[in-house]
Structure formats: C-alpha cells, structure tokens
Design a protein around this motif. Structure first.
Motif, mmCIF file in Angstrom:
data_model
loop_
_atom_site.group_PDB
_atom_site.id
_atom_site.type_symbol
_atom_site.label_atom_id
_atom_site.label_comp_id
_atom_site.label_asym_id
_atom_site.label_seq_id
_atom_site.Cartn_x
_atom_site.Cartn_y
_atom_site.Cartn_z
ATOM 1 N N ALA A 180 0.851 -1.174 0.000
ATOM 2 C CA ALA A 180 0.000 0.000 0.000
ATOM 3 C C ALA A 180 0.897 1.237 0.000
ATOM 4 C CB ALA A 180 -0.904 0.000 1.229
ATOM 5 N N ALA A 181 0.426 2.302 -0.589
ATOM 6 C CA ALA A 181 1.257 3.508 -0.661
ATOM 7 C C ALA A 181 0.380 4.739 -0.844
ATOM 8 C CB ALA A 181 2.249 3.413 -1.819
ATOM 9 N N HIS A 182 0.836 5.854 -0.300
ATOM 10 C CA HIS A 182 0.216 7.131 -0.603
ATOM 11 C C HIS A 182 1.273 8.214 -0.537
ATOM 12 C CE1 HIS A 182 0.005 7.518 3.837
ATOM 13 N NE2 HIS A 182 -0.175 8.819 3.645
ATOM 14 N N ASN A 183 0.952 9.369 -1.060
ATOM 15 C CA ASN A 183 1.906 10.473 -1.107
ATOM 16 C C ASN A 183 1.532 11.549 -0.096
ATOM 17 O OD1 ASN A 183 -0.451 11.139 -2.768
ATOM 18 N ND2 ASN A 183 0.644 13.068 -3.171
ATOM 19 N N HIS A 184 2.519 12.349 0.264
ATOM 20 C CA HIS A 184 2.292 13.557 1.032
ATOM 21 C C HIS A 184 2.682 14.735 0.147
ATOM 22 C CE1 HIS A 184 2.391 11.860 5.442
ATOM 23 N NE2 HIS A 184 1.336 11.482 4.750
ATOM 24 N N PRO A 185 1.716 15.561 -0.257
ATOM 25 C CA PRO A 185 2.028 16.681 -1.158
ATOM 26 C C PRO A 185 3.093 17.638 -0.608
ATOM 27 C CG PRO A 185 -0.337 16.309 -1.079
ATOM 28 C CD PRO A 185 0.271 15.447 -0.024
ATOM 29 N N SER A 186 3.215 17.688 0.715
ATOM 30 C CA SER A 186 4.226 18.570 1.308
ATOM 31 C C SER A 186 5.636 18.080 1.026
ATOM 32 C CB SER A 186 4.017 18.653 2.827
ATOM 33 O OG SER A 186 4.306 17.398 3.431
ATOM 34 N N GLY A 187 5.781 16.817 0.696
ATOM 35 C CA GLY A 187 7.098 16.234 0.465
ATOM 36 C C GLY A 187 7.676 15.556 1.685
ATOM 37 N N ASP A 188 7.142 15.880 2.868
ATOM 38 C CA ASP A 188 7.615 15.256 4.103
ATOM 39 C C ASP A 188 6.836 13.957 4.312
ATOM 40 O OD1 ASP A 188 8.338 14.452 6.623
ATOM 41 O OD2 ASP A 188 7.947 16.385 7.598
ATOM 42 N N PRO A 189 7.488 12.807 4.240
ATOM 43 C CA PRO A 189 6.768 11.529 4.339
ATOM 44 C C PRO A 189 6.495 11.065 5.767
ATOM 45 C CG PRO A 189 9.071 11.113 3.923
ATOM 46 C CD PRO A 189 8.921 12.608 3.954
ATOM 47 N N SER A 190 6.795 11.909 6.751
ATOM 48 C CA SER A 190 6.558 11.501 8.136
ATOM 49 C C SER A 190 5.081 11.158 8.330
ATOM 50 C CB SER A 190 6.951 12.625 9.098
ATOM 51 O OG SER A 190 8.312 12.967 8.924
ATOM 52 N N PRO A 191 4.767 10.034 8.988
ATOM 53 C CA PRO A 191 3.368 9.590 9.090
ATOM 54 C C PRO A 191 2.563 10.401 10.100
ATOM 55 C CG PRO A 191 4.799 8.137 10.330
ATOM 56 C CD PRO A 191 5.704 9.092 9.611
ATOM 57 N N SER A 192 1.298 10.544 9.808
ATOM 58 C CA SER A 192 0.367 11.161 10.743
ATOM 59 C C SER A 192 -0.271 10.068 11.585
ATOM 60 C CB SER A 192 -0.719 11.915 9.988
ATOM 61 O OG SER A 192 -1.517 11.005 9.240
ATOM 62 N N ALA A 193 -1.027 10.463 12.598
ATOM 63 C CA ALA A 193 -1.730 9.480 13.427
ATOM 64 C C ALA A 193 -2.725 8.699 12.576
ATOM 65 C CB ALA A 193 -2.441 10.188 14.576
ATOM 66 N N ALA A 194 -3.370 9.378 11.627
ATOM 67 C CA ALA A 194 -4.325 8.703 10.747
ATOM 68 C C ALA A 194 -3.620 7.680 9.860
ATOM 69 C CB ALA A 194 -5.056 9.726 9.889
ATOM 70 N N ASP A 195 -2.411 7.989 9.397
ATOM 71 C CA ASP A 195 -1.638 7.049 8.582
ATOM 72 C C ASP A 195 -1.331 5.773 9.370
ATOM 73 O OD1 ASP A 195 -1.566 8.885 6.494
ATOM 74 O OD2 ASP A 195 0.388 9.695 7.079
ATOM 75 N N VAL A 196 -0.977 5.945 10.632
ATOM 76 C CA VAL A 196 -0.676 4.795 11.486
ATOM 77 C C VAL A 196 -1.928 3.948 11.693
ATOM 78 C CG1 VAL A 196 0.076 4.059 13.776
ATOM 79 C CG2 VAL A 196 1.209 6.000 12.651
ATOM 80 N N GLN A 197 -3.058 4.614 11.906
ATOM 81 C CA GLN A 197 -4.305 3.895 12.128
ATOM 82 C C GLN A 197 -4.703 3.082 10.898
ATOM 83 O OE1 GLN A 197 -7.641 6.402 13.028
ATOM 84 N NE2 GLN A 197 -9.043 4.691 13.382
ATOM 85 N N VAL A 198 -4.598 3.693 9.706
ATOM 86 C CA VAL A 198 -4.933 2.985 8.474
ATOM 87 C C VAL A 198 -4.016 1.784 8.282
ATOM 88 C CG1 VAL A 198 -4.878 3.141 5.954
ATOM 89 C CG2 VAL A 198 -5.987 4.926 7.282
ATOM 90 N N THR A 199 -2.752 1.952 8.592
ATOM 91 C CA THR A 199 -1.795 0.852 8.434
ATOM 92 C C THR A 199 -2.172 -0.328 9.315
ATOM 93 O OG1 THR A 199 -0.033 2.444 7.953
ATOM 94 C CG2 THR A 199 0.635 0.227 8.567
ATOM 95 N N ARG A 200 -2.570 -0.045 10.550
ATOM 96 C CA ARG A 200 -2.981 -1.120 11.453
ATOM 97 C C ARG A 200 -4.243 -1.808 10.948
ATOM 98 N NH1 ARG A 200 -1.590 2.406 16.894
ATOM 99 N NH2 ARG A 200 0.623 1.796 17.016
ATOM 100 N N GLN A 201 -5.164 -1.032 10.375
ATOM 101 C CA GLN A 201 -6.373 -1.623 9.807
ATOM 102 C C GLN A 201 -6.037 -2.515 8.609
ATOM 103 O OE1 GLN A 201 -8.663 1.877 8.906
ATOM 104 N NE2 GLN A 201 -9.574 2.010 10.956
ATOM 105 N N LEU A 202 -5.112 -2.058 7.782
ATOM 106 C CA LEU A 202 -4.679 -2.852 6.633
ATOM 107 C C LEU A 202 -4.010 -4.146 7.088
ATOM 108 C CD1 LEU A 202 -3.204 -0.055 4.325
ATOM 109 C CD2 LEU A 202 -5.293 -1.364 3.913
#
Length: 240
Positions: A180-202
């Motif tokens: 799975a993959a997604h982009n961050h338009p800001s260029g900073d790939p540091s994960p957000s809390a929502a990114d971590v949550q989605v990863t755990r769901q996946l």
C-alpha cells in the motif's frame, strides 16, 4: 494420437443448448470456459464424424494440457484427425501469440519487494501532486507487479483508504501480496496518526483475506524528508 474410443460420438450435441461453449461464452465470459471449451472456440468447427468439442478434447488428451499445446509444431497438430495444414497454422499462430504475450508481460513486470523500490516506482506519479492519492501495488508470488491501482484521491491533506477498497483491488488482480502507498504533497513523508491507524487496519484486513501486506509506504521528496530518503516505510518502522 488418440483413436477416440474414450469419447462419445458427439460431445457438442450431447450438451444442453444453453451449456455449449458459444452460449456460455456470451453469458459468462471466457473465464468461465474450460480448457476444452476455449480450444473449441479457437477451432470453430469439427470435421465429418467428429464435432468440435470432441476434437478439442482429443487434442488436450494427446498433448496433456493446454500449456503443452504451445510447444506443438505444425506436424504435431496435423497428426490429429481433423487438423489440416490451414487449421494447424492457425493454431500455431494463436499459441505463438499467447507465448509472446506471456513472455513480454513477465519481462515488463518489475519486482517490487522493498519500500525503496515502491517509492521509486510511484515517485513519477506522485511528484507535483497537490492532493494525496492512495495506491495499491498488486504483486504475484515472486513480488512482480501485476497492477498498480489508484484507490482514492483526496484533499491536500487526506486521501485515507478503507481496507475494503484496497483489498478489493488485490482480489480482482489475484494478487498474493500488496504494497500500500500514498503520497504527502508537502514532500515530508513523516506519518500522521491517521496514517498509522490505516496501516494497522490494513494489517488486520490482510490477515483476514490471506494476502500479504509487505509494506505501507509514504512517498515524499528527498528535499523535504528529514531523513533525506524521500519515503517512509511502516515495515522498516516496525509497525508491520
């Protein structure tokens, strides 16, 4: 070559009208047809005293499998009762096309088995995007790419995907593993809390459908990444 004893005199005639290859093809599509039925559709017609389904079944029996027919030459086909020089040439042409398509598909399917390779593959798609997009890289058993599917396209700050959407694409592609993959338009790939949550769901969904989740990668840019790698890997971070 087979003398024909194991087969009924007319297999096609013995079939119910709605269950003949042509009708099944129109109703259900080619994926529902057996090897013999697909071969019968290629042959189009039988010969005097031998219907097309009987002829197709004999060819498969003599060869051993549909795949083995790709290695037959004209003389192999012509040894079969009902196959003349024209039909033999047609079959050889069809199987050669199939062989080349398979070979070319294998050659063009890259192996993507690391976060870095996934980020390199997706960066041309992600660069200059002003919104987040979520992709799933569908892989076969050797981690060769079968399909890259865009699952969602969001706002400037969010493109979260539901596991159902991600694995629907994987199941359609008959994938055995995904990244799975997604982009961050800001260029900073540091994960957000929502990114971590989605990863755990996946991760949980992957266990349910028995499709390996190799990684979840966030694609950024080298310039904006504090680690100067241009991507973030949840696998490398120990979340997966």
């Amino acid at each position: 070559m087979s003398d024909g004893a194991p087969f009924p005199e007319n297999r096609l005639q013995a079939m119910a009208v709605g269950e003949r290859p042509q009708e099944r093809l129109e109703r259900l599509g080619p994926g529902a047809l057996s090897d013999a039925e697909l071969l019968a559709m290629l042959l189009r017609s039988g010969t005097q005293g031998q219907d097309v389904m009987t002829l197709a079944t004999r060819l498969l029996t003599d060869a051993g499998s549909l795949g083995a027919l790709t290695r037959w030459n004209d003389s192999d086909f012509r040894r079969a009762k009902g196959i003349g020089p024209v039909k033999a040439a047609q079959l050889r042409t069809v199987f050669e096309v199939a062989t080349r398509v398979l070979r070319q598909a294998t050659e063009t399917m890259p192996v993507i088995n690391t976060a870095g390779l996934a980020a390199d593959y997706l960066r041309p798609l992600a660069q200059a995007l002003l919104v987040e997009k979520f992709w799933v890289l569908c892989l076969n058993r050797k981690n060769r790419l079968i399909k890259c599917a865009e699952v969602t396209s969001g706002t400037a700050t969010s493109a979260l995907a539901h596991p159902r959407e991600v694995f629907r694409e994987a199941l359609r592609a008959s994938a055995t593993a995904i990244i799975a993959a997604h982009n961050h338009p800001s260029g900073d790939p540091s994960p957000s809390a929502a990114d971590v949550q989605v990863t755990r769901q996946l991760r949980e969904a992957a266990r349910t459908v028995d499709i390996a989740l190799l990684d979840h990668v966030i694609v950024g840019s080298l310039a904006a990444d504090p680690t100067a790698r241009g991507y973030y890997s949840f696998r490398e971070a120990g979340v997966l």
